[in-house]
Design a protein around this motif. Structure first.
Motif, short mmCIF file in Angstrom:
data_model
loop_
_atom_site.label_atom_id
_atom_site.label_comp_id
_atom_site.label_asym_id
_atom_site.label_seq_id
_atom_site.Cartn_x
_atom_site.Cartn_y
_atom_site.Cartn_z
N LYS A 142 66.82 28.85 61.01
CA LYS A 142 65.86 29.72 61.68
C LYS A 142 65.06 30.35 60.55
O LYS A 142 65.62 30.67 59.50
N LEU A 143 63.78 30.48 60.74
CA LEU A 143 62.93 31.12 59.73
C LEU A 143 62.34 32.39 60.31
O LEU A 143 61.89 32.41 61.45
N ALA A 144 62.36 33.43 59.51
CA ALA A 144 61.68 34.68 59.85
C ALA A 144 60.74 34.97 58.68
O ALA A 144 61.12 34.84 57.52
N TYR A 145 59.51 35.33 59.01
CA TYR A 145 58.57 35.63 57.94
C TYR A 145 57.72 36.83 58.31
O TYR A 145 57.55 37.16 59.47
N ARG A 146 57.23 37.46 57.28
CA ARG A 146 56.26 38.54 57.43
C ARG A 146 55.23 38.36 56.33
O ARG A 146 55.56 37.98 55.21
N ARG A 147 54.00 38.65 56.68
CA ARG A 147 52.92 38.57 55.69
C ARG A 147 52.52 39.99 55.32
O ARG A 147 52.26 40.83 56.18
N TYR A 148 52.50 40.25 54.03
CA TYR A 148 52.03 41.52 53.49
C TYR A 148 50.99 41.19 52.43
O TYR A 148 51.32 40.55 51.43
N ALA A 149 49.76 41.60 52.67
CA ALA A 149 48.65 41.30 51.77
C ALA A 149 48.56 39.80 51.56
O ALA A 149 48.41 39.05 52.52
N SER A 150 48.71 39.34 50.33
CA SER A 150 48.56 37.91 50.05
C SER A 150 49.89 37.18 49.96
O SER A 150 49.93 36.03 49.56
N LEU A 151 50.99 37.83 50.33
CA LEU A 151 52.31 37.22 50.19
C LEU A 151 53.02 37.05 51.52
O LEU A 151 52.95 37.92 52.38
N PHE A 152 53.71 35.93 51.66
CA PHE A 152 54.58 35.69 52.79
C PHE A 152 56.02 35.85 52.31
O PHE A 152 56.42 35.22 51.34
N PHE A 153 56.77 36.70 52.98
CA PHE A 153 58.18 36.91 52.70
C PHE A 153 58.93 36.12 53.76
O PHE A 153 58.82 36.44 54.95
N ILE A 154 59.67 35.10 53.35
CA ILE A 154 60.29 34.16 54.30
C ILE A 154 61.79 34.12 54.06
O ILE A 154 62.24 33.97 52.92
N ILE A 155 62.54 34.22 55.14
CA ILE A 155 64.00 34.12 55.06
C ILE A 155 64.46 32.99 55.96
O ILE A 155 64.08 32.93 57.14
N GLY A 156 65.28 32.11 55.40
CA GLY A 156 65.94 31.07 56.19
C GLY A 156 67.35 31.52 56.48
O GLY A 156 68.08 31.92 55.56
N PHE A 157 67.75 31.50 57.73
CA PHE A 157 69.06 32.00 58.11
C PHE A 157 69.65 31.15 59.23
O PHE A 157 68.96 30.29 59.79
N ASP A 158 70.91 31.38 59.55
CA ASP A 158 71.55 30.61 60.62
C ASP A 158 71.55 31.41 61.92
O ASP A 158 71.17 32.57 61.97
N ASP A 159 72.00 30.75 62.99
CA ASP A 159 71.98 31.35 64.33
C ASP A 159 72.87 32.57 64.49
O ASP A 159 72.71 33.33 65.43
N LYS A 160 73.82 32.75 63.60
CA LYS A 160 74.76 33.85 63.75
C LYS A 160 74.16 35.20 63.38
O LYS A 160 74.69 36.23 63.75
N GLU A 161 73.07 35.20 62.64
CA GLU A 161 72.41 36.45 62.22
C GLU A 161 71.54 36.99 63.35
O GLU A 161 70.95 36.24 64.12
N ASN A 162 71.45 38.30 63.40
CA ASN A 162 70.57 38.97 64.34
C ASN A 162 69.13 38.81 63.84
O ASN A 162 68.81 39.20 62.72
N HIS A 163 68.28 38.26 64.69
CA HIS A 163 66.90 37.96 64.31
C HIS A 163 66.13 39.21 63.87
O HIS A 163 65.39 39.19 62.90
N PHE A 164 66.31 40.28 64.60
CA PHE A 164 65.57 41.50 64.28
C PHE A 164 66.09 42.17 63.02
O PHE A 164 65.34 42.79 62.29
N SER A 165 67.37 42.00 62.74
CA SER A 165 67.90 42.57 61.49
C SER A 165 67.32 41.84 60.29
O SER A 165 67.11 42.44 59.23
N ILE A 166 67.04 40.56 60.45
CA ILE A 166 66.40 39.79 59.37
C ILE A 166 64.99 40.32 59.12
O ILE A 166 64.58 40.52 57.98
N LEU A 167 64.25 40.57 60.19
CA LEU A 167 62.90 41.12 60.02
C LEU A 167 62.95 42.52 59.40
O LEU A 167 62.10 42.88 58.58
N GLU A 168 63.96 43.29 59.76
CA GLU A 168 64.13 44.62 59.16
C GLU A 168 64.50 44.51 57.68
O GLU A 168 64.10 45.35 56.87
N LEU A 169 65.26 43.48 57.32
CA LEU A 169 65.59 43.24 55.91
C LEU A 169 64.31 42.99 55.12
O LEU A 169 64.13 43.53 54.03
N VAL A 170 63.42 42.18 55.66
CA VAL A 170 62.14 41.91 54.99
C VAL A 170 61.37 43.21 54.82
O VAL A 170 60.85 43.50 53.74
#
Length: 144
Positions: free
Chosen positions: A58-86
């Motif tokens: 599963k990929l979660a990403y956020r764009r800030y200015a000119s950078l994309f912060f991308i995390i690859g994770f498995d199904d066991k992680e909470n999706h929103f906690s990954i976005l909060e980590l970013v």
């Protein structure tokens, strides 16, 4: 579990990568995977969800200015906690570098690794408190 963390610019160039899995992927395979992930993130519109499937990840990403912060994770992680980590990671970088930019990352790559290692250990999120991480990093800076 967090499998990898990538920072990619708007041109699709990887500026930072950290892998947590013992997956014996060759360097060429990682480069090709990063390029494909960058293409997928770059072509997504603002209206699309920032969490999507890519191969076994599963990929979660956020764009800030000119950078994309991308995390690859498995199904066991909470999706929103990954976005909060970013979000927490970006806030820490912004505080530490006083408005982080791509050049800060390129010229301080070891500090980026240290900050991320305070937050993620062996693919497990261990710390997201901005003040705690910053105090540890500042203490380390004062001792050197």
């Amino acid at each position: 579990m967090v499998n990898f963390f990538l920072l990619i610019n708007k041109q699709g160039q990887t500026r930072f990568s950290r892998y947590y899995t013992k997956n014996l992927m060759k360097a060429e395979e990682r480069v090709s995977m990063e390029a494909e992930i960058a293409r997928k993130c770059l072509k997504r519109s603002d209206n699309q969800c920032s969490i999507f499937d890519y191969n076994q990840y599963k990929l979660a990403y956020r764009r800030y200015a000119s950078l994309f912060f991308i995390i690859g994770f498995d199904d066991k992680e909470n999706h929103f906690s990954i976005l909060e980590l970013v979000q927490a990671f970006v806030e820490i970088l912004n505080t530490y570098f006083e408005n982080v930019c791509e050049l800060d990352i390129m010229y301080n790559i070891e500090k980026i690794h240290i900050i991320l290692e305070e937050m993620i250990v062996n693919g497990c999120i261990v710390e997201t408190n901005k003040n705690h991480v910053l105090s540890l990093i500042m203490d380390m800076n004062n001792k050197t």
